[in-house]
Design an enzyme around this catalytic site. Structure first.
Site, PDB file in Angstrom:
ATOM      1  N   ASP A   8       0.883  -1.163   0.000  1.00  0.00           N
ATOM      2  CA  ASP A   8       0.000   0.000   0.000  1.00  0.00           C
ATOM      3  C   ASP A   8       0.934   1.229   0.000  1.00  0.00           C
ATOM      4  O   ASP A   8       2.128   1.102   0.294  1.00  0.00           O
ATOM      5  CB  ASP A   8      -0.850  -0.062   1.276  1.00  0.00           C
ATOM      6  CG  ASP A   8      -1.695   1.167   1.474  1.00  0.00           C
ATOM      7  OD1 ASP A   8      -2.433   1.519   0.558  1.00  0.00           O
ATOM      8  OD2 ASP A   8      -1.605   1.777   2.563  1.00  0.00           O
ATOM      9  N   LEU A   9       0.410   2.390  -0.341  1.00  0.00           N
ATOM     10  CA  LEU A   9       1.289   3.577  -0.386  1.00  0.00           C
ATOM     11  C   LEU A   9       1.193   4.407   0.894  1.00  0.00           C
ATOM     12  O   LEU A   9       2.119   4.449   1.702  1.00  0.00           O
ATOM     13  CB  LEU A   9       0.916   4.447  -1.599  1.00  0.00           C
ATOM     14  CG  LEU A   9       1.728   5.732  -1.737  1.00  0.00           C
ATOM     15  CD1 LEU A   9       3.178   5.443  -2.103  1.00  0.00           C
ATOM     16  CD2 LEU A   9       1.100   6.661  -2.780  1.00  0.00           C
ATOM     17  N   ASP A  10       0.026   5.030   1.053  1.00  0.00           N
ATOM     18  CA  ASP A  10      -0.154   5.973   2.144  1.00  0.00           C
ATOM     19  C   ASP A  10      -0.175   5.249   3.490  1.00  0.00           C
ATOM     20  O   ASP A  10      -0.996   4.367   3.700  1.00  0.00           O
ATOM     21  CB  ASP A  10      -1.475   6.724   1.913  1.00  0.00           C
ATOM     22  CG  ASP A  10      -1.775   7.707   3.011  1.00  0.00           C
ATOM     23  OD1 ASP A  10      -0.817   8.203   3.617  1.00  0.00           O
ATOM     24  OD2 ASP A  10      -2.955   7.973   3.267  1.00  0.00           O
ATOM     25  N   THR A  16       1.591  10.230   3.785  1.00  0.00           N
ATOM     26  CA  THR A  16       0.832  11.293   3.124  1.00  0.00           C
ATOM     27  C   THR A  16      -0.496  11.573   3.832  1.00  0.00           C
ATOM     28  O   THR A  16      -1.167  12.545   3.493  1.00  0.00           O
ATOM     29  CB  THR A  16       0.562  10.930   1.643  1.00  0.00           C
ATOM     30  OG1 THR A  16       0.369   9.537   1.558  1.00  0.00           O
ATOM     31  CG2 THR A  16       1.709  11.349   0.758  1.00  0.00           C
ATOM     32  N   LYS A  44      -8.466   6.601   6.123  1.00  0.00           N
ATOM     33  CA  LYS A  44      -7.309   5.802   5.688  1.00  0.00           C
ATOM     34  C   LYS A  44      -7.720   4.679   4.754  1.00  0.00           C
ATOM     35  O   LYS A  44      -8.575   3.865   5.102  1.00  0.00           O
ATOM     36  CB  LYS A  44      -6.564   5.244   6.904  1.00  0.00           C
ATOM     37  CG  LYS A  44      -5.794   6.324   7.628  1.00  0.00           C
ATOM     38  CD  LYS A  44      -4.881   5.744   8.689  1.00  0.00           C
ATOM     39  CE  LYS A  44      -4.045   6.862   9.292  1.00  0.00           C
ATOM     40  NZ  LYS A  44      -3.314   6.411  10.472  1.00  0.00           N
ATOM     41  N   SER A 113      -2.690   0.634  -4.204  1.00  0.00           N
ATOM     42  CA  SER A 113      -3.117   1.812  -3.441  1.00  0.00           C
ATOM     43  C   SER A 113      -4.465   2.332  -3.932  1.00  0.00           C
ATOM     44  O   SER A 113      -4.796   2.186  -5.109  1.00  0.00           O
ATOM     45  CB  SER A 113      -2.054   2.906  -3.595  1.00  0.00           C
ATOM     46  OG  SER A 113      -2.555   4.163  -3.213  1.00  0.00           O
ATOM     47  N   ALA A 114      -5.203   2.978  -3.041  1.00  0.00           N
ATOM     48  CA  ALA A 114      -6.474   3.605  -3.427  1.00  0.00           C
ATOM     49  C   ALA A 114      -6.253   4.969  -4.069  1.00  0.00           C
ATOM     50  O   ALA A 114      -7.163   5.540  -4.657  1.00  0.00           O
ATOM     51  CB  ALA A 114      -7.356   3.769  -2.192  1.00  0.00           C
ATOM     52  N   LYS A 144     -11.167  -0.795  -1.640  1.00  0.00           N
ATOM     53  CA  LYS A 144     -10.928  -1.675  -0.499  1.00  0.00           C
ATOM     54  C   LYS A 144     -12.083  -1.467   0.479  1.00  0.00           C
ATOM     55  O   LYS A 144     -12.526  -0.332   0.612  1.00  0.00           O
ATOM     56  CB  LYS A 144      -9.603  -1.296   0.200  1.00  0.00           C
ATOM     57  CG  LYS A 144      -8.368  -1.380  -0.689  1.00  0.00           C
ATOM     58  CD  LYS A 144      -7.168  -0.712   0.013  1.00  0.00           C
ATOM     59  CE  LYS A 144      -5.976  -0.607  -0.921  1.00  0.00           C
ATOM     60  NZ  LYS A 144      -4.849   0.141  -0.351  1.00  0.00           N
ATOM     61  N   GLU A 168      -0.135  -3.396   4.611  1.00  0.00           N
ATOM     62  CA  GLU A 168      -1.264  -2.459   4.697  1.00  0.00           C
ATOM     63  C   GLU A 168      -1.347  -1.765   6.062  1.00  0.00           C
ATOM     64  O   GLU A 168      -1.061  -2.377   7.080  1.00  0.00           O
ATOM     65  CB  GLU A 168      -2.588  -3.230   4.501  1.00  0.00           C
ATOM     66  CG  GLU A 168      -3.253  -3.033   3.176  1.00  0.00           C
ATOM     67  CD  GLU A 168      -3.771  -1.621   2.910  1.00  0.00           C
ATOM     68  OE1 GLU A 168      -3.833  -0.790   3.837  1.00  0.00           O
ATOM     69  OE2 GLU A 168      -4.127  -1.369   1.748  1.00  0.00           O
ATOM     70  N   ASP A 169      -1.796  -0.509   6.041  1.00  0.00           N
ATOM     71  CA  ASP A 169      -1.984   0.220   7.306  1.00  0.00           C
ATOM     72  C   ASP A 169      -3.461   0.473   7.617  1.00  0.00           C
ATOM     73  O   ASP A 169      -3.763   1.049   8.656  1.00  0.00           O
ATOM     74  CB  ASP A 169      -1.268   1.582   7.265  1.00  0.00           C
ATOM     75  CG  ASP A 169      -1.988   2.563   6.369  1.00  0.00           C
ATOM     76  OD1 ASP A 169      -2.319   2.184   5.229  1.00  0.00           O
ATOM     77  OD2 ASP A 169      -2.243   3.704   6.805  1.00  0.00           O
TER      78      ASP A 169
HETATM   79  P1  B16 Z   1      -6.284  10.311  -3.677  1.00  0.00           P
HETATM   80  P2  B16 Z   1      -3.597   4.228   0.180  1.00  0.00           P
HETATM   81  C1  B16 Z   1      -5.390   6.217   0.108  1.00  0.00           C
HETATM   82  O1  B16 Z   1      -4.103   5.743  -0.140  1.00  0.00           O
HETATM   83  C2  B16 Z   1      -5.405   7.080   1.374  1.00  0.00           C
HETATM   84  O2  B16 Z   1      -5.135   6.282   2.513  1.00  0.00           O
HETATM   85  C3  B16 Z   1      -6.757   7.722   1.522  1.00  0.00           C
HETATM   86  O3  B16 Z   1      -6.790   8.553   2.662  1.00  0.00           O
HETATM   87  C4  B16 Z   1      -7.076   8.530   0.260  1.00  0.00           C
HETATM   88  O4  B16 Z   1      -8.348   9.120   0.351  1.00  0.00           O
HETATM   89  C5  B16 Z   1      -7.014   7.599  -0.945  1.00  0.00           C
HETATM   90  O5  B16 Z   1      -5.728   7.023  -1.022  1.00  0.00           O
HETATM   91  C6  B16 Z   1      -7.297   8.335  -2.245  1.00  0.00           C
HETATM   92  O6  B16 Z   1      -6.259   9.218  -2.498  1.00  0.00           O
HETATM   93  O7  B16 Z   1      -7.198  11.410  -3.262  1.00  0.00           O
HETATM   94  O8  B16 Z   1      -4.829  10.731  -3.763  1.00  0.00           O
HETATM   95  O9  B16 Z   1      -6.737   9.605  -4.920  1.00  0.00           O
HETATM   96  O10 B16 Z   1      -3.488   4.148   1.660  1.00  0.00           O
HETATM   97  O11 B16 Z   1      -4.600   3.244  -0.415  1.00  0.00           O
HETATM   98  O12 B16 Z   1      -2.272   4.196  -0.509  1.00  0.00           O
HETATM   99 MG    MG Z   2      -2.744   3.149   3.403  1.00  0.00          MG
END
Ligand code: B16
Ligand code: MG
Length: 218
Positions: A8-10, A16, A44, A113-114, A144, A168-169
């Site tokens: 996962d990224l964030d 971030t 998250k 990542s989302a 997810k 994953e976090d």
């Molecule tokens: P964006 P991850 C997610 O990243 C974040 O945890 C979540 O807070 C955010 O809303 C989502 O990405 C969408 O991000 O607005 O940049 O498309 O944890 O799945 O890497």
């Molecule tokens: Mg995350």
């Protein structure tokens, strides 16, 4: 068959979440209500669209479709300003140690990542070249805890899903990995991420011998 590793990224590779928080807080304040760090926990791993829906529920704000779309864009423009100057110093501790270990052993690595901003962030922090596949908010239709993002990542790596390991976090992310029949590793609070197969507070707690044991596992 080689094991595949999906990150996962964030909250796993970079923090971030703090920038997402600031951008959502700015929007909430503009709309006349407060948004706390505790409430930000709900965001998250959640898609941008769903985040805005939750934010408007918190502020009890009704929106037309046009306003909703405008606020989605506004939040992202603001977020992009925060991440503009990100660099390698924002990589979370010991993430490169694990990426290097896997790369040296030629294990395929994917991002799952989302975020729709995942690729530019990986570029900014200088980690893009580690990834054999990038599956993010631009490629998936189901968020997810649906396993789509990780199943697609496994497919792009050419690895069976049961041979994939996911870092994953977010609770929804751990659930997505589990429903994809992958080995889930929770990064963060083990009470929150109790559904994960393994738990660590961060990558400084992960020994390469642990990774090697996962690689050797049938
Ligand atoms: P964006 P991850 C997610 O990243 C974040 O945890 C979540 O807070 C955010 O809303 C989502 O990405 C969408 O991000 O607005 O940049 O498309 O944890 O799945 O890497
Ligand atoms: Mg995350």
């Amino acid at each position: 068959m080689k094991k595949g590793f999906i990150f996962d990224l964030d909250g796993v590779i970079v923090d971030t979440a703090k920038y997402h928080y600031l951008a959502w807080k700015n929007l909430a304040n503009e709309l006349g209500f407060e948004f706390t760090k505790e409430q930000n926990e709900l965001f998250k791993g959640v898609s941008r669209k769903r985040c805005l829906e939750i934010l408007l529920e918190i502020g009890k704000v009704e929106a037309t479709q046009e306003q909703f779309d405008t606020w989605m864009i506004e939040k992202n423009v603001d977020y992009l300003k925060y991440i503009e100057n990100m660099d390698a110093s924002e990589i979370l501790p010991d993430v490169p140690k694990i990426l290097d270990y896997l790369k040296e052993r030629k294990h395929p690595i994917a991002l799952g990542s989302a975020s729709k901003n995942a690729q530019p962030i990986l570029e900014k922090v200088g980690l893009l070249s580690y990834f054999d596949a990038i599956v993010d908010g631009n490629n998936v239709t189901k968020a997810k805890p649906d396993p789509e993002v990780f199943l697609l990542a496994a497919e792009q790596l050419g690895v069976n899903s049961q041979d994939c390991v996911v870092f994953e976090d977010a609770v929804a992310g751990v659930q997505a990995a589990n429903s994809a029949k992958m080995i889930s590793i929770g990064i963060g609070d083990d009470k929150v991420l109790s559904e994960a197969a393994y738990n660590f507070n961060d990558f400084t707690e992960i020994e390469t011998s642990f990774i090697q044991d996962l690689i050797n596992k049938n």
